[in-house]
Design an enzyme around this catalytic site. Structure first.
Site, mmCIF file in Angstrom:
data_model
loop_
_atom_site.group_PDB
_atom_site.id
_atom_site.type_symbol
_atom_site.label_atom_id
_atom_site.label_comp_id
_atom_site.label_asym_id
_atom_site.label_seq_id
_atom_site.Cartn_x
_atom_site.Cartn_y
_atom_site.Cartn_z
ATOM 1 C CG HIS A 201 -1.944 -1.116 1.191
ATOM 2 N ND1 HIS A 201 -3.137 -1.083 0.519
ATOM 3 C CD2 HIS A 201 -1.885 -2.344 1.762
ATOM 4 C CE1 HIS A 201 -3.778 -2.231 0.672
ATOM 5 N NE2 HIS A 201 -3.032 -3.025 1.419
ATOM 6 C CG ASN B 299 -7.882 -4.648 0.602
ATOM 7 O OD1 ASN B 299 -7.155 -3.670 0.651
ATOM 8 N ND2 ASN B 299 -7.443 -5.863 0.820
ATOM 9 C CE1 TYR C 208 -1.901 -4.957 7.902
ATOM 10 C CE2 TYR C 208 -2.570 -2.708 7.519
ATOM 11 C CZ TYR C 208 -2.414 -3.990 7.074
ATOM 12 O OH TYR C 208 -2.763 -4.312 5.784
#
Ligand code: NDP
Length: 507
Positions: free
Chosen positions: A56, A129, A339
């Site tokens: 990303h 997404n 993350y």
């Protein structure tokens, strides 16, 4: 000089005069080490880049508002949903996945749909997404999978061979790659696509009851896609198409909106549903779990500075707020770890103090110090717990209800377990029921076009394995791709094939 004019200063606030010529020994002489402004300018320039996101990397973002339109307090006590009409400020970042920061916006790729809601109970990040599903269902495969979407270690080129080799060896990827190679794999910018939490989460209500939930964000602009040819053309004409489209629309006052909906499943229903409801490669059928309206998301404010806001924005599915919690979705569980870890690597341990990531409400804890501590660092308050001095309370209202889980621990995954290895029914339904005739044709030609790039000594093996998956989803679909590749479909069809939803044996 007028009072209102800003003086040119160094980073430490020292006004200086000459921003163009370095001090030298005479007009032609060598430069003086004492001109620290030169060092400051060069040194800062050398440090302008931070590590780009490993996935990303290329993205666009905007601030906006989430407005509650329907009451869902029977499912959740989350303050963001507390009353109809309530508005919460939020940030969205959209992105491609595999490309580097300078790559083209119109690549065939899923699109990231990352949201940060600045709620009174802390920042809630929903990091999904534009697809309701994903390529894999266990995070142990994540790094391997992403390597196939990046560059070949020898040629340093993107490689259809790597991609299809991996997908052909991972039948659970089939559903997602059918979305990817459909028209929706090349959306027309970011405004004309849906978003999905993709993962299953849970909603907790005031009685501490848990429901499983999936979030859907339906574009109010309508779905619009580039054809494969147009997407390819646009990579050269305007590689930043999606960024331009978003920033210019908001500047024109055309604020993109998404209608926000949820699917809700009881714990009892989850025990008996035909699919594992926590499997990220499967959807919950709308007929079984209808969409429930909850609100509207509108993006209405372009960030003043791209780097400060969009590049430094950090999203983590770990950040859920009271009333919203996790599920046993294995991919979600992996992302809860990875993350925040990625953000700490990219932005440092105090990344949540950067203005875009900072909670606008009070934060109180015992974490202190570290590189680039930007806030008051807890002042003179105790930095340990328990202590006899501060008045930070541990509010039992925030206690999560317990989960009933299987008690055995296993380091293996039973691919043959019931409901775990039907990788073909939903892709088959997608092909037969969801796509129209043109959509089917485009899917076939998009796949065939990409698969023509498979090469090397394993080419036939990879193509055959891939065709087997297509046949298992739908015989007509498999035939069409074989034909488009110039392969005799009878020869390619699996010998044991009997049904359109056949199970693959465990590997
Ligand atoms: P439905 O038949 O009730 O609805 C089909 C869904 O597919 C709609 O949400 C529609 O979204 C979406 N859709 C329509 N055209 C396309 C396309 N070309 N590419 C991707 N999505 C499209 O769905 P079911 O729940 O009965 O599931 C049937 C199949 O639909 C599933 O196997 C799955 O492959 C697919 N699907 C299911 C979703 C779900 O969450 N249940 C979500 C998306 C797809 P819209 O018209 O709003 O654009």
């Amino acid at each position: 000089m007028s009072e209102n004019k800003k003086k040119l200063t160094s980073a430490s606030g020292i006004p200086y005069y000459n921003n163009e010529d370095t001090q030298s020994v005479g007009p032609r002489g060598p430069l003086l080490l004492q001109d620290f402004i030169l060092h400051e300018k060069m040194a800062h320039f050398n440090r302008e880049r931070i590590p780009e996101r490993v996935v990303h990397a290329k993205g666009s973002g905007a601030f906006g508002t989430f407005t509650v339109t329907h009451d869902i307090t029977k499912y959740t006590r989350a303050k963001i949903f507390s009353e109809v009409g309530k508005q919460t400020r939020m940030l969205a970042r959209f992105s491609t996945v595999g490309g580097e920061k300078g790559s083209a916006d119109t690549e065939r790729d899923p699109r990231g749909f990352a949201l940060k809601f600045y709620t009174e109970d802390g920042n809630w990040d929903l990091v999904g997404n534009n697809t309701p599903i994903f390529f894999i269902k266990d995070p142990k495969k994540f790094g391997d999978f992403i390597h196939t979407q990046k560059r070949d270690p020898y040629t340093n080129l993107k490689s259809a061979t790597m991609k299809f080799d991996f997908w052909s060896l991972n039948p659970e990827s089939l559903h997602q790659i059918m979305f990817l190679f459909s028209d929706r794999g090349t959306p027309y910018g970011f405004r004309h696509m849906h978003g999905f939490s993709s993962h299953t989460f849970s909603l907790i209500n005031a009685n501490n009851e848990r429901h499983w939930v999936k979030f859907h964000f339906k574009t109010a602009q309508g779905i619009r896609n580039f054809s494969d040819e147009k997407a390819t053309e646009m990579k050269g004409l305007d590689p930043d198409f999606a960024q331009r489209d978003l920033v210019e629309a908001i500047d024109r006052g055309e604020f993109p909106k998404w209608n926000v909906k949820i699917q809700v499943m009881t714990e009892e229903q989850a025990r008996t549903y035909q699919y594992n409801p926590f499997d990220l490669t499967k959807v919950w059928f709308h007929g079984d779990f209808p969409l429930i309206d909850i609100g509207v998301m509108e993006l209405n404010e372009n960030p003043k500075n791209f780097f400060a806001t969009v590049e430094q924005s950090a999203f983590a599915p770990a950040h859920v707020v009271d009333g919203i919690h996790f599920s046993p979705d294995k991919m979600l569980q992996g992302r809860i770890l990875s993350y925040p870890d990625a953000q700490r690597y990219r932005l440092g341990g105090n990344y949540e103090q950067l203005p875009v990531n900072r909670c606008p409400y009070a934060t109180n804890n015992y974490q202190r110090d570290g590189l680039m501590r930007l806030d008051e660092n807890g002042g003179g308050n105790p930095n340990y717990f328990p202590n006899s001095f501060d008045d930070i309370v541990h509010d039992p209202a925030y206690k999560q209800p317990s989960w009933d889980l299987d008690s055995n621990v296993a380091d293996w995954y039973d691919r043959n377990a019931e409901g775990e290895n039907d990788h073909y029914s939903q892709p088959g339904i997608f092909y037969r029921k969801v796509l129209d005739e043109q959509g089917k044709k485009n899917l076939v030609s998009n796949f065939a076009g990409a698969m023509k790039g498979i090469d090397g000594p394993k080419k036939d093996e990879i193509i055959n394995r891939m065709l087997c998956h297509f046949f298992r989803a739908d015989i007509g679909f498999g035939m069409a791709i074989a034909q488009a590749l110039g392969i005799n479909p009878e020869a390619a069809m699996p010998k044991q094939h009997t049904t359109t939803a056949q199970e693959v044996p465990a590997k």
